[in-house]
Structures are given as C-alpha cells and as structure tokens.
Write an enzyme that holds these catalytic residues in place. Structure first.
Site, PDB file in Angstrom:
ATOM      1  N   PRO A  40       0.793  -1.220   0.000  1.00 20.86           N
ATOM      2  CA  PRO A  40       0.000   0.000   0.000  1.00 20.86           C
ATOM      3  C   PRO A  40       0.833   1.281   0.000  1.00 20.86           C
ATOM      4  O   PRO A  40       1.860   1.377   0.668  1.00 20.86           O
ATOM      5  CB  PRO A  40      -0.815  -0.095   1.298  1.00 20.86           C
ATOM      6  CG  PRO A  40      -0.082  -1.061   2.139  1.00 20.86           C
ATOM      7  CD  PRO A  40       0.550  -2.035   1.191  1.00 20.86           C
ATOM      8  N   ASN A  41       0.333   2.236  -0.764  1.00 23.56           N
ATOM      9  CA  ASN A  41       0.862   3.607  -0.848  1.00 23.56           C
ATOM     10  C   ASN A  41       2.165   3.723  -1.638  1.00 23.56           C
ATOM     11  O   ASN A  41       2.647   4.831  -1.860  1.00 23.56           O
ATOM     12  CB  ASN A  41       1.021   4.217   0.558  1.00 23.56           C
ATOM     13  CG  ASN A  41      -0.299   4.266   1.295  1.00 23.56           C
ATOM     14  OD1 ASN A  41      -1.280   4.771   0.754  1.00 23.56           O
ATOM     15  ND2 ASN A  41      -0.358   3.723   2.499  1.00 23.56           N
ATOM     16  N   ARG A  97       4.998  11.165  -2.321  1.00 25.44           N
ATOM     17  CA  ARG A  97       4.720  10.813  -0.930  1.00 25.44           C
ATOM     18  C   ARG A  97       5.949  11.059  -0.058  1.00 25.44           C
ATOM     19  O   ARG A  97       6.977  10.392  -0.235  1.00 25.44           O
ATOM     20  CB  ARG A  97       4.361   9.325  -0.893  1.00 25.44           C
ATOM     21  CG  ARG A  97       4.218   8.763   0.482  1.00 25.44           C
ATOM     22  CD  ARG A  97       4.195   7.242   0.440  1.00 25.44           C
ATOM     23  NE  ARG A  97       3.933   6.719   1.756  1.00 25.44           N
ATOM     24  CZ  ARG A  97       4.163   5.475   2.125  1.00 25.44           C
ATOM     25  NH1 ARG A  97       4.642   4.599   1.257  1.00 25.44           N
ATOM     26  NH2 ARG A  97       3.898   5.078   3.343  1.00 25.44           N
ATOM     27  N   TYR A 117      11.119   9.044   1.401  1.00 28.10           N
ATOM     28  CA  TYR A 117      11.157   8.001   0.367  1.00 28.10           C
ATOM     29  C   TYR A 117      11.869   8.420  -0.924  1.00 28.10           C
ATOM     30  O   TYR A 117      12.033   7.601  -1.833  1.00 28.10           O
ATOM     31  CB  TYR A 117       9.727   7.536   0.049  1.00 28.10           C
ATOM     32  CG  TYR A 117       9.022   6.941   1.243  1.00 28.10           C
ATOM     33  CD1 TYR A 117       9.449   5.735   1.790  1.00 28.10           C
ATOM     34  CD2 TYR A 117       7.947   7.588   1.842  1.00 28.10           C
ATOM     35  CE1 TYR A 117       8.830   5.191   2.897  1.00 28.10           C
ATOM     36  CE2 TYR A 117       7.301   7.053   2.953  1.00 28.10           C
ATOM     37  CZ  TYR A 117       7.756   5.852   3.477  1.00 28.10           C
ATOM     38  OH  TYR A 117       7.138   5.311   4.566  1.00 28.10           O
ATOM     39  N   ASN A 133       8.136  -5.394  -0.537  1.00 28.76           N
ATOM     40  CA  ASN A 133       7.957  -4.200   0.282  1.00 28.76           C
ATOM     41  C   ASN A 133       6.479  -4.151   0.630  1.00 28.76           C
ATOM     42  O   ASN A 133       5.651  -3.707  -0.182  1.00 28.76           O
ATOM     43  CB  ASN A 133       8.389  -2.923  -0.447  1.00 28.76           C
ATOM     44  CG  ASN A 133       8.324  -1.708   0.480  1.00 28.76           C
ATOM     45  OD1 ASN A 133       7.742  -1.777   1.562  1.00 28.76           O
ATOM     46  ND2 ASN A 133       8.906  -0.606   0.048  1.00 28.76           N
ATOM     47  N   ALA A 147       2.939  -0.599   5.023  1.00 22.82           N
ATOM     48  CA  ALA A 147       2.431  -0.624   6.401  1.00 22.82           C
ATOM     49  C   ALA A 147       1.944  -2.005   6.834  1.00 22.82           C
ATOM     50  O   ALA A 147       1.902  -2.292   8.040  1.00 22.82           O
ATOM     51  CB  ALA A 147       1.314   0.402   6.547  1.00 22.82           C
ATOM     52  N   GLU A 162      12.617  -9.211   2.584  1.00 22.38           N
ATOM     53  CA  GLU A 162      11.801  -8.076   3.041  1.00 22.38           C
ATOM     54  C   GLU A 162      12.557  -6.792   2.729  1.00 22.38           C
ATOM     55  O   GLU A 162      13.749  -6.691   3.025  1.00 22.38           O
ATOM     56  CB  GLU A 162      11.571  -8.203   4.554  1.00 22.38           C
ATOM     57  CG  GLU A 162      10.885  -6.996   5.166  1.00 22.38           C
ATOM     58  CD  GLU A 162      10.749  -7.115   6.686  1.00 22.38           C
ATOM     59  OE1 GLU A 162      11.046  -8.196   7.244  1.00 22.38           O
ATOM     60  OE2 GLU A 162      10.357  -6.113   7.306  1.00 22.38           O
ATOM     61  N   HIS A 164      12.566  -2.397   2.717  1.00 20.28           N
ATOM     62  CA  HIS A 164      12.020  -1.076   3.040  1.00 20.28           C
ATOM     63  C   HIS A 164      12.941  -0.015   2.480  1.00 20.28           C
ATOM     64  O   HIS A 164      14.176  -0.109   2.615  1.00 20.28           O
ATOM     65  CB  HIS A 164      11.877  -0.896   4.551  1.00 20.28           C
ATOM     66  CG  HIS A 164      11.009  -1.952   5.152  1.00 20.28           C
ATOM     67  ND1 HIS A 164       9.645  -1.966   4.983  1.00 20.28           N
ATOM     68  CD2 HIS A 164      11.318  -3.068   5.852  1.00 20.28           C
ATOM     69  CE1 HIS A 164       9.141  -3.030   5.571  1.00 20.28           C
ATOM     70  NE2 HIS A 164      10.138  -3.726   6.110  1.00 20.28           N
ATOM     71  N   ARG A 206      12.716   5.186  12.737  1.00 21.07           N
ATOM     72  CA  ARG A 206      11.467   5.945  12.633  1.00 21.07           C
ATOM     73  C   ARG A 206      10.567   5.653  13.853  1.00 21.07           C
ATOM     74  O   ARG A 206      11.053   5.250  14.893  1.00 21.07           O
ATOM     75  CB  ARG A 206      10.796   5.623  11.289  1.00 21.07           C
ATOM     76  CG  ARG A 206      11.676   6.006  10.090  1.00 21.07           C
ATOM     77  CD  ARG A 206      11.005   5.701   8.770  1.00 21.07           C
ATOM     78  NE  ARG A 206       9.800   6.501   8.601  1.00 21.07           N
ATOM     79  CZ  ARG A 206       8.862   6.254   7.685  1.00 21.07           C
ATOM     80  NH1 ARG A 206       9.018   5.237   6.846  1.00 21.07           N
ATOM     81  NH2 ARG A 206       7.796   7.016   7.592  1.00 21.07           N
TER      82      ARG A 206
HETATM   83  C1  DQA Z   1       8.122   1.262   3.997  1.00 22.10           C
HETATM   84  C2  DQA Z   1       8.148   1.539   5.511  1.00 22.10           C
HETATM   85  C3  DQA Z   1       6.795   1.293   6.138  1.00 22.10           C
HETATM   86  O1  DQA Z   1       6.846   1.553   7.529  1.00 22.10           O
HETATM   87  C4  DQA Z   1       5.759   2.225   5.500  1.00 22.10           C
HETATM   88  O2  DQA Z   1       4.481   1.965   6.042  1.00 22.10           O
HETATM   89  C5  DQA Z   1       5.758   2.150   4.027  1.00 22.10           C
HETATM   90  C6  DQA Z   1       7.035   2.068   3.310  1.00 22.10           C
HETATM   91  C7  DQA Z   1       9.461   1.624   3.314  1.00 22.10           C
HETATM   92  O3  DQA Z   1       9.626   1.245   2.169  1.00 22.10           O
HETATM   93  O4  DQA Z   1      10.299   2.307   3.913  1.00 22.10           O
HETATM   94  O5  DQA Z   1       4.713   2.239   3.396  1.00 22.10           O
HETATM   95  O6  DQA Z   1       7.906  -0.117   3.792  1.00 22.10           O
END
Ligand code: DQA
Length: 151
Positions: free
Chosen positions: A10-11, A18, A23, A79, A82, A103, A105, A112
């Site tokens: 998501p996102n 964003r 990011y 990735n 959240a 995994e 990020h 954070r």
């Molecule tokens: C993320 C880190 C997560 O905490 C966050 O909710 C994201 C992006 C990252 O790529 O740093 O959506 O996975």
C-alpha cells in the site's frame, strides 16, 4: 531463466510525491525501471507489481509458492509497506509457501516511529533490507542472485 517477483504494497504507488524527504523523489515507474536493469544484470526475468490490498498480496504470495514448486521462481522481494507492521496473514502466507523472500524497506524503519520497529514479515523472510532508499531494490536483486549461487 528464473523469475524475480517484486511485490509492492500500500501507498507505494505514491512514490515520488509521498513524503519525499523519507522516500525520495523517484516514482514507482522509476523503481520498476531500476529493477528491470538489476534483474537483467543478474540473469532474472522480472515480474513487478503493486497493490493497496492485503488479500491481493496474499494471493500473489500463493502464486509465488506455485511457481516455486514448479521451479521457475528465483524468489520474492516484498515491500509490504504498512502491512509489514500489522499483517499476520502475510506472515502466514510466506511461511506456507517455502519461497525465498527478501523483506525490503526504502527507509530505515528502525530509525522511525516505534510502531514501525516490529515486522511480521521478518521472522518469515530469508533477509531484510532497509534504509538504502530505492537503490535497495537493486541491492536486493543482487542479494537474491547471491543466495541462489551459494545454494
Ligand atoms: C516502507 C516503511 C513502512 O513503515 C511504511 O508503512 C511504508 C514504506 C518503506 O519502504 O520504507 O509504506 O515499507
């Protein structure tokens, strides 16, 4: 040629606009292009996807499991956004498939908010990559290739 399946949750479709201070300025299309180059350099076919829906990620992990069984999957780079911090369903899906999963990020989640420090993905993952910005995707592809070489 085996496939590297690169899944985004998501996102991540909002990359570029964003929270660029967290990011970066690159879009998801830029990330896909970067992954394409990394996959080509490491001898992988690439399948790159994004969804905002948890169940879709579960379905894609099950699909990855079937490709793994068929011997056509190199591994998954996930990735989960959240959902990393909330999803027992993703944890169970990874455990249930036997896939090699990294995994990923973009940000250093450990530097954070406290709610980002726990991951349901990490205990089911082969490796974890965080804090390298979007270049972490290329590093993860190279890492996946290295894992297969040493098998
Ligand atoms: C993320 C880190 C997560 O905490 C966050 O909710 C994201 C992006 C990252 O790529 O740093 O959506 O996975």
């Amino acid at each position: 040629m085996k496939t590297a399946l690169i899944l985004n949750g998501p996102n991540l479709n909002l990359l570029g606009t964003r929270e660029p201070h967290v990011y970066g300025a690159q879009t998801l299309d830029d990330v896909q292009a970067l992954c394409e180059r990394a996959c080509m350099a490491n001898g992988f076919a690439m399948d790159f996807r994004q969804t905002n829906h948890e169940g879709t990620l579960v379905d894609w992990l099950h699909e990855a499991g079937r490709l793994h069984t068929a011997g056509t999957l190199a591994g998954v780079i996930l990735n989960a956004g959240a959902y990393t911090h909330t999803s027992v369903a993703l944890h169970d899906a990874i455990k249930g498939t036997g896939i090699t999963l990294i995994e990923l990020h973009i940000s250093n989640v450990h530097a954070r908010e406290a709610f980002r420090h726990h991951s349901y993905i990490s205990p089911a993952a082969k490796a974890v990559m965080a804090g390298f910005g979007v270049n972490g995707y290329a590093l993860a592809v190279a890492g996946l290739a290295g894992m297969l070489d040493t098998k």
